[in-house]
Design an enzyme around this catalytic site. Structure first.
Site, PDB file in Angstrom:
ATOM      1  CG  ASP A 139      -2.295   0.492   0.974  1.00 35.90           C
ATOM      2  OD1 ASP A 139      -2.439   1.370   0.116  1.00 35.90           O
ATOM      3  OD2 ASP A 139      -3.238   0.055   1.673  1.00 35.90           O
ATOM      4  CG  ASP A 194      -9.378   2.192  -0.985  1.00 36.94           C
ATOM      5  OD1 ASP A 194      -8.408   2.048  -1.751  1.00 36.94           O
ATOM      6  OD2 ASP A 194      -9.295   2.082   0.248  1.00 36.94           O
TER       7      ASP A 194
HETATM    8  C1  GLA Z   1      -5.936   1.311   1.460  1.00 33.25           C
HETATM    9  C2  GLA Z   1      -6.076   0.326   0.313  1.00 33.25           C
HETATM   10  C3  GLA Z   1      -7.231  -0.616   0.622  1.00 33.25           C
HETATM   11  C4  GLA Z   1      -6.975  -1.350   1.932  1.00 33.25           C
HETATM   12  C5  GLA Z   1      -6.722  -0.355   3.053  1.00 33.25           C
HETATM   13  C6  GLA Z   1      -6.215  -1.029   4.322  1.00 33.25           C
HETATM   14  O1  GLA Z   1      -7.032   2.155   1.565  1.00 33.25           O
HETATM   15  O2  GLA Z   1      -6.292   0.989  -0.895  1.00 33.25           O
HETATM   16  O3  GLA Z   1      -7.435  -1.539  -0.435  1.00 33.25           O
HETATM   17  O4  GLA Z   1      -5.863  -2.201   1.764  1.00 33.25           O
HETATM   18  O5  GLA Z   1      -5.750   0.610   2.678  1.00 33.25           O
HETATM   19  O6  GLA Z   1      -6.018  -0.130   5.366  1.00 33.25           O
END
Ligand code: GLA
Length: 412
Positions: A139, A194
């Site tokens: 990430d 997301d």
């Molecule tokens: C980010 C990523 C998500 C998830 C969260 C976890 O937002 O894009 O897909 O992995 O972190 O905290």
């Protein structure tokens, strides 16, 4: 004599992702509320319900598995959530014929605030290899201005040095255009922020002062961001428009459209619902073999949106052996009727070099959601003895609100 030994150059692990990865991840349904009992139950269900047979091979832990680093800087699993340890969990998952994934972040902390890998890349890669992990999602929170290519190449090299082949799933949300530089870095890269469980609704979350604090993207917003990137995807390196939200609250019609478009876009198929409690309808959606075959087609070409007519979009994906997937998506809530005119759909896809050639090819149309729908023969024109009009040049298709109609056009 001075011997100059050239060390083997670190590289991305090869042999992964000839087609987009398939599996399940804990994030969309559990966030950080994960533990070994629940993950073992998910692995059991993936075998029992035929998901592994359908191609879903990875069981991926997302954020929240961590305990703090020890005094030597090594990361450990939370002993409350994983009393048997991650190696034991990996053994369990491997014994089921599946693979297991872990999550970290290139920054100081993960997005949920656990220890990130910055400054500990090689150490963490060794831990993942010792635990026999097969997949790392990496990430991009708390990166403090790191150069993205530098940070992701560093972890790629660390994974290579650790000696265990590990799939590298990059998750920097498209912020530094990874599609332009990451084909030699990762096996897939997130192309957007997301996803949330909405077809087109605004899912903005507000804080106590009424200010927007977080805004997941809807399915159609993600489609619009991911579609123009098709030229960058291909075997070994895929655009990742985020994990699936099928079974997480949209209508079955919307879930079908979401799943279909992910398959049309050759997206990684990472399930995000609680498989232990899903309905039969959800199971039927995520195990649609005809669509999975479209996603996993060996040609590895991401589909394209050829045309928009009112609320209807026309999508095509070239498939192996001269076939195509052809999808009508209705973005509106209102039902619509598409008037399909084959001759007007004659086109050449410059990326794949493939032409539909409707004016001289016979295709059999197999409806991928409605197996009972009559097969349609399409040969608009032909020459000599083959001259035959099996389908009116214009034929009308009802596409309900937020629905898709999708066929495999099988070249005869
Ligand atoms: C980010 C990523 C998500 C998830 C969260 C976890 O937002 O894009 O897909 O992995 O972190 O905290």
């Amino acid at each position: 004599m001075l011997l100059c030994l050239t060390p083997a150059r670190a590289q991305k692990w090869e042999g992964f992702a000839s087609t987009p990865q398939m599996g399940w991840s804990s994030w969309n349904c559990f966030q950080c509320n994960i533990n070994e009992t629940q993950l073992k139950e998910i692995a059991d269900i993936m075998v029992e319900k035929g998901l592994v047979d359908a191609g879903y091979e990875y069981l991926n832990m997302d954020d929240g598995w961590h305990a703090p680093r020890d005094s030597r800087g090594f990361i450990h699993e939370d002993p409350q959530k994983f009393p048997s340890g991650l190696k034991a969990l990996a053994d369990y998952v491997h014994a089921k014929g599946m693979k297991i994934g872990i999550y970290s972040c290139a920054g100081r902390k993960t997005c949920a605030g656990y220890a990130g890998s910055s400054g500990h890349e090689y150490q963490d890669a060794i831990s993942y290899a010792e635990w026999e992990m097969d997949y790392l999602k990496y990430d991009w929170c708390y990166h403090d201005g790191l150069n993205a290519a530098g940070a992701y190449n560093l972890m790629r090299d660390a994974l290579y040095s650790a000696g265990r082949p590990i799939f590298f799933s990059m998750c920097e949300w498209g912020s530094s255009n990874p599609w332009e530089w990451a084909a030699e870095t990762g096996h897939s890269w997130r192309s957007t922020g997301d996803i949330g469980p909405a077809f087109d609704a605004d899912l903005t979350i507000y804080d106590e002062n009424g200010n927007p604090s977080w805004r997941p993207l809807s399915v159609v917003e993600i489609i619009d961001k991911n579609e123009p990137l098709r030229a960058y995807a291909g075997p070994g390196h895929w655009n990742d428009p985020d994990m699936l939200e099928v079974g997480n609250g949209m209508s079955a019609t919307e879930d079908r459209a979401h799943f279909t478009l992910w398959c049309m876009m050759a997206a990684p198929l990472i399930l995000g619902n609680d498989l232990r409690t899903m309905s039969d309808e959800t199971l039927a959606i995520i195990t649609n073999r005809g669509l999975i075959a479209v996603d996993q087609d060996p040609l590895g070409v991401q589909g394209l949106r050829l045309r928009k007519e009112g609320s209807i979009e026309y999508w095509f994906k070239p498939l192996e052996g001269g076939d195509w997937a052809f999808c009508l998506l209705n973005r509106s809530e209102e039902d619509a009727v598409a008037s399909v005119d084959w001759t007007s759909l004659d086109f050449t896809d410059d990326l794949s070099g493939r032409s539909t050639l409707f004016s001289e090819t016979t295709y059999t149309l197999k409806n991928l959601w409605d197996a009972d729908a009559a097969e349609i023969q399409s040969r608009v024109k032909g020459k000599g003895r083959q001259r035959k009009m099996l389908l009116p040049n214009n034929f009308e298709v009802s596409v309900p609100g937020h629905a898709v109609v999708v066929w495999r056009l099988v070249k005869n």
